[in-house]
Structures are given as C-alpha cells and as structure tokens.
Design a protein around this motif. Structure first.
Motif, short mmCIF file in Angstrom:
data_model
loop_
_atom_site.label_atom_id
_atom_site.label_comp_id
_atom_site.label_asym_id
_atom_site.label_seq_id
_atom_site.Cartn_x
_atom_site.Cartn_y
_atom_site.Cartn_z
N SER A 75 -20.28 -36.01 -66.92
CA SER A 75 -21.18 -36.28 -66.06
C SER A 75 -21.69 -34.53 -65.68
O SER A 75 -22.26 -33.92 -65.38
N LEU A 103 -34.05 -40.25 -64.50
CA LEU A 103 -32.11 -39.78 -65.16
C LEU A 103 -32.10 -40.69 -65.90
O LEU A 103 -31.58 -40.97 -67.47
N GLY A 146 -27.94 -35.99 -61.54
CA GLY A 146 -27.74 -36.55 -62.55
C GLY A 146 -28.15 -35.29 -63.99
O GLY A 146 -27.98 -35.18 -64.79
N GLU A 147 -28.54 -33.80 -63.60
CA GLU A 147 -28.62 -33.22 -64.50
C GLU A 147 -28.04 -32.35 -65.03
O GLU A 147 -28.55 -32.37 -66.14
N ARG A 163 -26.94 -47.44 -60.94
CA ARG A 163 -27.99 -46.23 -60.24
C ARG A 163 -29.22 -47.14 -59.75
O ARG A 163 -29.43 -46.69 -58.51
N GLU A 175 -34.48 -40.38 -70.02
CA GLU A 175 -33.84 -39.23 -69.98
C GLU A 175 -32.67 -39.58 -71.63
O GLU A 175 -32.43 -39.87 -72.27
N ILE A 225 -27.47 -34.30 -67.80
CA ILE A 225 -28.86 -34.50 -69.08
C ILE A 225 -28.32 -33.03 -69.65
O ILE A 225 -28.82 -32.66 -70.76
N THR A 278 -35.67 -40.77 -59.05
CA THR A 278 -34.53 -39.77 -60.12
C THR A 278 -34.11 -40.26 -61.04
O THR A 278 -33.91 -40.28 -62.46
N ASN A 279 -33.43 -41.80 -60.22
CA ASN A 279 -32.74 -42.55 -61.62
C ASN A 279 -33.44 -43.39 -62.14
O ASN A 279 -32.88 -43.47 -63.06
#
Length: 334
Positions: A156, A233, A182-183, A261, A236, A186, A229-230
């Motif tokens: 993570s 995420l 979470g960036e 999430r 993606e 990714i 945002t979630n």
C-alpha cells in the motif's frame, strides 16, 4: 549518475527531520543522491535541510508550493537521476543497511524489491517488527506472492520499496495528485503492471522505521470527498485485478476491501471535525448507501457482515448503527 535517488517529501517536519536525514546519510551504501522536496513548509524544515546540504554534496533541495505529498514525490521523480528510486517519509527513519539490502537483488536483474519494517508507536515508543514472512531469508516471488502481502499492507505504501527509474519514466508513472488517500497503492500497482510477469525480491528484515498514531496523520481528518476518492481508488485497483493473472481467491479477497472503503465513508461522516447536524449526516449516509457504487461493492463483499449492518443497508439508513454506537458509548471515528 548516482545508483539510487532517495526522495523525501518535507512539510513542517522540523521535529523529526534531523533524525530522518541523518539515518539516510549514515547508509553503508554510499552511491546515492538525497532529494529533499520542501513542500511549502512554514517551519524551520528548510533551514534544517540547508544545513545538511552544506556538509554533504549528495543532497539536492527542491522547493515548491504546498500541493500535497503526491505532488512532492512527483517533483522528486522529476529531479531524480539515479538508476533506482526509493522513498522515505520525513517523520520516519531507516536502518543503516536499508539501501544496501534493497539494491543487492536489483543488481541481479530484479526490477522491484521490498522489505519489512519496524512499526513504532509515536506516543508510547512501543516497537513491533512487521515482516512479510517469519524468517530473515531473501525470497523471490511473483505477483501472486506480492499481492497477498496486503495484510499488513506491504503493497500500500511506497516507502519500503525500491523501483527502477527508467521503468517509471518510460511509462510515465506518477502519484495521482487528485486524491490524498490510496495514491501510494495506485503508484505501486501501476509500476507492478509494467513488470507483471517478472520475479520480485522480498527482504524479510525490518529495514524501515515507520511511526504510527501521528497526530498530523491524514487518516484522522474529516474528508468530505472521501466517497469520491474511494470510488476512484476502487475502480483504478479493479482494472488491475481484472487483468492480472492472480488466483481467484486473492482477487475476491482484494475486491472485498472495496466495501470496507465504503464503510469508512459512512463512519467518516461522523468524524468530530464534521460540523453538520445529525440530520444532515444521516441524510448524506443514506445517499451513500443508496448509491450504485455502494451496492456494487457490497455485493462483492465475501466477509461476515454484522446483522445490524445488514438490516441498516436493507433499510437504506445509518441511524441504527449510529444509535447503537451511542448507546455503547463508542467514540466517533477520527
């Protein structure tokens, strides 16, 4: 050209920065550059960095306006010249053999390596060694091996890993700057996607020292955009889970995390920093529960769901969950 670029984003880290930088400069592996990205810091961080730079020519200071840790790491990547890249957070520090241990398997043709870490409670100083496996052997694994290391979340974060810079640059891999949660995952997944059929090195030693329960942690803040945002995420990550040749059990397990999430979104609404009324909070959570995204992630969840949650979701309400938590005297999630 240095062998390794060590990138450290710096924002108001005057209390921890000296220890962080000193640990990097004390590496047994010497062929590296240290890129300190000053992300609009307003404390004495820039002065601390400048003093270190005066005594060690391996240090490069990059100053920029405050745009978050992802933008800071991307600026570091833009200025990196090393063959390999690794990241260190300014409130953490590394063992003296951190770089030596990570670089060694990379020199044998491996394009990705990670190590264990020491988890340190910043309030009690209690330490816990977090290792991928029980022994200290060097293990070579594939995507199935790596992807199963998500508990604890070894995949993570970017800071206990080493990457090849040419793979990053060739494929224009950067941290997404439109989200602040979470960036890191990714970025890691985008990198792994480029070397998906290769072997990876897993070093079972706690070479990185990671502080938890930090009062400045983004995880404790109220996030009005957490739903968006979630969802971003989850979608993606699902692209990779759909295309990667991983065993179905692991794929199902990781997709179950999509629901968690969404659950975090519901509890985030009741964060102490949210000034909305109870009626407004419940109304918002109702809209989340009724959303297509929530229903999609809930349907793919394979874990055990509390009966109270099942009933609440069926009735499209968060009220009963909130009420039970109040009666039990549970604190609001932060």
């Amino acid at each position: 050209m240095p062998e390794v670029s060590v990138i450290v984003p710096v924002y108001n880290a005057e209390k921890t920065l000296h220890k962080c930088i000193s640990s990097i400069l004390s590496q047994t592996f010497k062929d590296f550059e240290l890129i300190l990205v000053i992300d609009g810091a307003t404390d004495s961080s820039i002065d601390i960095c400048s003093k270190f730079a005066q005594t060690d020519n391996r240090i490069c200071i990059v100053e920029k306006e405050n745009n978050g840790v992802s933008a800071a790491r991307n600026s570091g990547l833009d200025n990196a010249t090393g063959k390999y890249v690794t990241f260190v957070d300014s409130d953490d520090y590394v063992s003296s053999d951190f770089l030596a241990e990570l670089v060694a398997p990379m020199k044998s043709g491996i394009n990705f390596a990670l190590c264990g870490y020491m988890q340190i409670d910043c309030n009690t100083s209690e330490e816990q060694s977090i290792l991928p496996y029980e022994d200290n052997k060097l293990i070579y694994g594939n995507i199935n091996t790596i992807i199963k290391l998500n508990s604890p979340p070894f995949i993570s974060q970017p800071w206990n890993k080493i990457f090849r810079r040419d793979i990053i640059d060739k494929n224009k891999i950067r941290f997404p700057e439109n989200i602040s949660l979470g960036e890191d995952m990714i970025f890691n997944f985008r990198y792994l996607d480029q070397i998906i059929d290769e072997k990876y090195a897993i070093i079972n030693k706690p070479l990185y020292n990671y502080y938890i329960n930090n009062n400045y942690s983004l995880l404790k803040k109220y996030r009005p955009d957490l739903f968006e945002t979630n969802v971003f995420l989850n979608e993606e990550l699902d692209k990779f889970l759909s295309s990667w040749d991983i065993d179905n059990e692991t794929r199902v397990y990781l997709r179950s995390s999509f629901y968690y999430r969404m659950e975090n979104v519901l509890f985030n609404t009741f964060n102490a920093e949210n000034s909305q009324s109870l009626a407004q909070k419940l109304k918002y959570n109702r809209s989340v529960i009724k959303s297509n995204e929530f229903k999609k992630y809930l349907s793919s969840f394979t874990g055990n769901l509390n009966l109270l949650f099942k009933l609440s979701y069926k009735l499209n309400t968060f009220f009963f969950i909130w009420l039970v938590r109040q009666l039990r005297g549970e604190t609001k999630r932060k």
